[in-house]
Design an enzyme around this catalytic site. Structure first.
Site, PDB file in Angstrom:
ATOM      1  N   THR A  58       5.894   5.294 -30.738  1.00  0.00           N
ATOM      2  CA  THR A  58       6.394   6.131 -29.585  1.00  0.00           C
ATOM      3  C   THR A  58       7.415   5.499 -28.807  1.00  0.00           C
ATOM      4  OG1 THR A  58       4.439   5.710 -28.137  1.00  0.00           O
ATOM      5  CG2 THR A  58       4.310   7.689 -29.869  1.00  0.00           C
ATOM      6  N   GLY A  90       9.115   6.846 -25.915  1.00  0.00           N
ATOM      7  CA  GLY A  90       9.308   7.632 -24.851  1.00  0.00           C
ATOM      8  C   GLY A  90      10.357   8.761 -24.755  1.00  0.00           C
ATOM      9  N   GLN A 125      -4.838  -1.937 -23.818  1.00  0.00           N
ATOM     10  CA  GLN A 125      -5.500  -3.217 -24.244  1.00  0.00           C
ATOM     11  C   GLN A 125      -4.847  -4.399 -24.616  1.00  0.00           C
ATOM     12  OE1 GLN A 125      -7.695  -3.389 -21.954  1.00  0.00           O
ATOM     13  NE2 GLN A 125      -9.917  -2.822 -22.521  1.00  0.00           N
ATOM     14  N   ASN A 184       3.090   2.260 -28.250  1.00  0.00           N
ATOM     15  CA  ASN A 184       4.569   2.490 -27.724  1.00  0.00           C
ATOM     16  C   ASN A 184       5.438   1.325 -27.823  1.00  0.00           C
ATOM     17  OD1 ASN A 184       4.354   0.705 -25.518  1.00  0.00           O
ATOM     18  ND2 ASN A 184       3.571   2.406 -24.417  1.00  0.00           N
ATOM     19  N   GLY A 218      -9.945   9.432 -19.924  1.00  0.00           N
ATOM     20  CA  GLY A 218     -10.396   8.374 -21.053  1.00  0.00           C
ATOM     21  C   GLY A 218      -9.445   8.713 -22.489  1.00  0.00           C
ATOM     22  N   GLY A 222       0.276  10.097 -24.724  1.00  0.00           N
ATOM     23  CA  GLY A 222       0.020   9.277 -25.919  1.00  0.00           C
ATOM     24  C   GLY A 222      -0.941   9.881 -26.580  1.00  0.00           C
ATOM     25  N   ASP A 223      -1.992  10.012 -25.808  1.00  0.00           N
ATOM     26  CA  ASP A 223      -3.403  10.338 -26.375  1.00  0.00           C
ATOM     27  C   ASP A 223      -3.122  11.736 -27.025  1.00  0.00           C
ATOM     28  OD1 ASP A 223      -4.226   8.043 -25.175  1.00  0.00           O
ATOM     29  OD2 ASP A 223      -5.169   8.907 -23.539  1.00  0.00           O
ATOM     30  N   ASN A 283      -9.501  12.160 -24.388  1.00  0.00           N
ATOM     31  CA  ASN A 283      -8.150  12.721 -24.583  1.00  0.00           C
ATOM     32  C   ASN A 283      -7.911  13.282 -25.891  1.00  0.00           C
ATOM     33  OD1 ASN A 283      -8.264  12.574 -21.918  1.00  0.00           O
ATOM     34  ND2 ASN A 283      -6.616  10.661 -21.833  1.00  0.00           N
ATOM     35  N   SER A 304       0.962  -1.161  -0.039  1.00  0.00           N
ATOM     36  CA  SER A 304      -0.003  -0.008  -0.022  1.00  0.00           C
ATOM     37  C   SER A 304       0.915   1.125  -0.157  1.00  0.00           C
ATOM     38  CB  SER A 304      -0.849   0.111   1.189  1.00  0.00           C
ATOM     39  OG  SER A 304      -1.632   1.028   1.265  1.00  0.00           O
TER      40      SER A 304
END
Length: 322
Positions: free
Chosen positions: A222, A224, A172, A194, A48, A254-255, A52, A36
Site C-alpha cells: 500500500t 498511501g 511489528q 506499506n 486490534g 490498512g486492516d 479489524n 506532552s
C-alpha cells in the site's frame, strides 16, 4: 472461503491533537524529546489488527475466524464481533492478563504517535494454527501483527504443514529483527506491507525487493495516497485510492484493505478488482473515527465503486455482496 486471522486484539484509545507534530519537534533536540500534547478529543473504540481484518471480511459476507489472545475483560467485545459474523470460538483467554491496549494521537496532517500495551497478547505463542485450521476447514491463514515470537512460530507451522498463509508484519516490522522477518515471510502466499514497512523490512533482512519477490508468491504494497501496488508472476498491477468524502482518522485503514482484498480474492476477483474493493473499504474507515464503525450497504457500496472505478467494477462486485 474460511480464513483464519491471527493478530493483535485490543481496545483503541484514539486522541486528536489540533496541530502538527512537526511544528513541535526541533531537529537539533530530537535526541532528548520530552513533549506532552494537549488533545481535544478522546474516543475509546474496539480495535486490534486481527478483529479489524475480521470485521471487514464479515461486512462483505466473508467467513473469518479470529485467532489471538485476550483477557477475561474480552466478553463484551466478543459479543459484538460474534453479532457481526466473526467466529471467536478459538480465541485464547488469559486468566491473568488484560486484553491489549493501543493509545494513539493523530494530528491535523493524519500523522500519528502511538503506544501499544501487549498484555494477554504475549501468550499468543501458546496458540497452534493447525488444529484451528482443521476445525473450521480453513483455506488460508493470515499471520498479522502481534507477539513476534508467535508470528514466527505460526509462519513456520504453516510451512511445515503446507498451509497457505499471508505474512502481514505491519507495525511489528519495527520490533522484529532481520532474522525474524526473514523467517516470517519465507514461503508466504502473500506479503502485505506499506511502502515504509517494505523498505524497513529490506533494510533489516538485507534483502532487495527482488529477493523478497523470490520468497513470496505475491507482494502487496500500500502506497498511501498513491494507491496500492501488487507484484507477482502475473506482472505488476497498480490501483489508485477510492474517492474520499472525509478524512477523520487513519487508524485501521490498512486492516480494512487487507480484509476486503482477501475476501474479494476469495470470490474469484482479479487482483485489480480485489484491490479496488479493498481501497474503497479502507476509505470508509478513513471517513470514520474507530476501526469498526462503518457498515457496508450493498447499494451504497456499489455506487461508490462505480464512482471510483467505473460501472463495470460495480457490476462485477455487487453479486457477491449480501
Amino acid at each position: 472461503m474460511p480464513i483464519l486471522v491471527a493478530g493483535s486484539i485490543a481496545t483503541d484509545h484514539l486522541m486528536h491533537f489540533p496541530g502538527k507534530f512537526s511544528d513541535q519537534l526541533l531537529a537539533e533536540h530530537l535526541h532528548k524529546v520530552s513533549l506532552s500534547f494537549l488533545v481535544d478529543q478522546l474516543d475509546i473504540k474496539r480495535g486490534g489488527v486481527a478483529p479489524n481484518i475480521c470485521f471487514a471480511m464479515a461486512q462483505l459476507g466473508g467467513s473469518p475466524t479470529l485467532v489471538g489472545a485476550v483477557g477475561e475483560d474480552f466478553a463484551e467485545y466478543r459479543e459484538f464481533l460474534q453479532s457481526h459474523g466473526v467466529d471467536c470460538n478459538h480465541v485464547h483467554v488469559s486468566p491473568t492478563q488484560h486484553t491489549a491496549r493501543f493509545v494513539c494521537t493523530t494530528d491535523t496532517e493524519m500523522n500519528q504517535i502511538g503506544s501499544f500495551y501487549a498484555g494477554a497478547m504475549m501468550e499468543s505463542a501458546q496458540i497452534e494454527i493447525a488444529p484451528i485450521w482443521d476445525a473450521v476447514g480453513a483455506e488460508l491463514a493470515v499471520i498479522s501483527a502481534y507477539d513476534p515470537a508467535a508470528m514466527v512460530k505460526h509462519s513456520a507451522e504453516c510451512r511445515d504443514k503446507d498451509l497457505a498463509f499471508v505474512a502481514d508484519p505491519s507495525q511489528q516490522v519495527t520490533r522484529m529483527d532481520g532474522t525474524q522477518l526473514a523467517e516470517l515471510i519465507e514461503g508466504a502466499s502473500l506479503l502485505f506491507t506499506n511502502s515504509y514497512e517494505r523498505e524497513l523490512l529490506e533494510s533489516k533482512t538485507g534483502y532487495s525487493t527482488a529477493d523478497i519477490d523470490e520468497r513470496v508468491e505475491v507482494r502487496v504494497t500500500t502506497l498511501g495516497s498513491d494507491g496500492v501496488e501488487i507484484v507477482g508472476e502475473f506482472g505488476r498491477v497498480h490501483v489508485p485510492i477510492a474517492q474520499e468524502r472525509a478524512r477523520l482518522d487513519p487508524t485501521g485503514v490498512g486492516d480494512a484493505f487487507r480484509g476486503a482484498f482477501l475476501t474479494a480474492r476469495g470470490w474469484g476477483m482479479s487482483w485489480e478488482r480485489a484491490a479496488q474493493v479493498g481501497s474503497l473499504l479502507a476509505t470508509m474507515v478513513l471517513e470514520s473515527v474507530g476501526t469498526q464503525e462503518y457498515t457496508v450497504e450493498k447499494g451504497a457500496f456499489g455506487e461508490r465503486l462505480a464512482e471510483s472505478y467505473g460501472d463495470e467494477c460495480a457490476a462485477d462486485v455487487l453479486p457477491h455482496l449480501a
